[in-house]
Write a protein that holds these residues in place. Sequence first.
Motif, PDB file in Angstrom:
ATOM      1  N   LEU A 235       0.863  -1.185   0.000  1.00 26.77           N
ATOM      2  CA  LEU A 235       0.000   0.000   0.000  1.00 26.77           C
ATOM      3  C   LEU A 235       0.897   1.231   0.000  1.00 26.77           C
TER       4      LEU A 235
ATOM      5  N   SER B  78      -2.298   6.418  -2.769  1.00 30.24           N
ATOM      6  CA  SER B  78      -2.994   5.499  -3.671  1.00 30.24           C
ATOM      7  C   SER B  78      -4.056   4.732  -2.903  1.00 30.24           C
ATOM      8  N   GLN B  79      -5.227   4.559  -3.500  1.00 30.20           N
ATOM      9  CA  GLN B  79      -6.298   3.794  -2.870  1.00 30.20           C
ATOM     10  C   GLN B  79      -6.430   2.404  -3.486  1.00 30.20           C
ATOM     11  N   ARG B  80      -5.421   1.973  -4.212  1.00 31.31           N
ATOM     12  CA  ARG B  80      -5.455   0.653  -4.829  1.00 31.31           C
ATOM     13  C   ARG B  80      -4.281  -0.180  -4.302  1.00 31.31           C
TER      14      ARG B  80
ATOM     15  N   ASN C 207      -7.310  -5.634   6.618  1.00 26.87           N
ATOM     16  CA  ASN C 207      -8.115  -5.571   5.398  1.00 26.87           C
ATOM     17  C   ASN C 207      -7.436  -4.602   4.436  1.00 26.87           C
TER      18      ASN C 207
ATOM     19  N   MET D 158      -8.351  -3.030   1.745  1.00 27.90           N
ATOM     20  CA  MET D 158      -9.131  -1.878   1.331  1.00 27.90           C
ATOM     21  C   MET D 158      -9.260  -0.861   2.468  1.00 27.90           C
ATOM     22  N   PHE D 159      -9.391  -1.344   3.710  1.00 30.79           N
ATOM     23  CA  PHE D 159      -9.432  -0.424   4.850  1.00 30.79           C
ATOM     24  C   PHE D 159      -8.116   0.336   4.945  1.00 30.79           C
TER      25      PHE D 159
ATOM     26  N   ALA E 194      -6.038   1.018   2.556  1.00 29.84           N
ATOM     27  CA  ALA E 194      -5.930   1.959   1.436  1.00 29.84           C
ATOM     28  C   ALA E 194      -6.723   3.231   1.715  1.00 29.84           C
ATOM     29  N   ARG E 195      -7.865   3.092   2.391  1.00 26.83           N
ATOM     30  CA  ARG E 195      -8.693   4.265   2.679  1.00 26.83           C
ATOM     31  C   ARG E 195      -8.280   4.995   3.953  1.00 26.83           C
ATOM     32  N   ASN E 196      -7.412   4.363   4.751  1.00 26.68           N
ATOM     33  CA  ASN E 196      -7.009   4.955   6.042  1.00 26.68           C
ATOM     34  C   ASN E 196      -5.484   4.954   6.144  1.00 26.68           C
ATOM     35  N   PRO E 197      -4.833   5.904   5.507  1.00 28.37           N
ATOM     36  CA  PRO E 197      -3.367   5.914   5.482  1.00 28.37           C
ATOM     37  C   PRO E 197      -2.737   6.226   6.826  1.00 28.37           C
TER      38      PRO E 197
END
Length: 251
Positions: A101, A105-107, A240, A242-243, A245-248
């Motif tokens: 991560l 970036s969110q991917r 997780n 995706m979590f 990626a959304r919470n740097p």
Amino acid sequence: MKRILLAVLAALAAAAGAGCSPARAADDPAALLRAADRWRLADEDVQVETRVQVLGADGGVEKERLYTVFVQAGHRSLVLMRSPAEAGQRVLMLGDDFWLLMPGSQRPLRITPLQKLLGDASTGDIATLSWAQDYAGTLVGEEQCDGAPCRHLRLQAVRPGVSYQRMELWLGKARSEPLRAELYVQSDKLAKRARFVMDRADAPTQVAEMVLTDELSHGRQTHVRYLSRRPKRVPEAWLNPMFLARNPGVE
């Protein structure tokens, strides 16, 4: 008389079996691997502060990185990169799946356990610390390691996602502490040699450092030092991709 003789023979056989069981346990590869793991990782859920250094030909430090590693039960690990050159980067391991991560970036990016972190230290070297769960072992025999008796084990990976498909591992005979290892990749080529340094020579309690020698690039050395360990169970959400990626800001 015959019944008495049979009873005596049965008692002798039971006593002999009881006397042999400790020796069998001492030579059981699975038990030896569990004992060796305890020298590196005392708890199932643990936070390990780790320093990785690349040494030059003169023995001086060429590069250094710091990592916080959360090793969790069930083949799950989260690596937070602490050095300015890698600030905000994280690696998540869930079983055989690894994600990198990147900040901004969110991917999440899928990577392999052999993806390099620094020098010859890979994500797998840092994030996975359990031999007993990842390998099936066979006892090759007893040898001498630096003048002391040791046991030689041959390990074969039981999961496809481990860094090394085969290992040759040497453990101290008296305490089952890891001494050295040869690490082979999928092609059965020797990739690295590892040497394990204990915290104290006279009364060791844990592995303090792993020294990796790269057999594929002129014997360069990378030192992985475990600065501290403490029990730590992270929130499930941290595991997780995706979590993350959304919470740097996860620390």
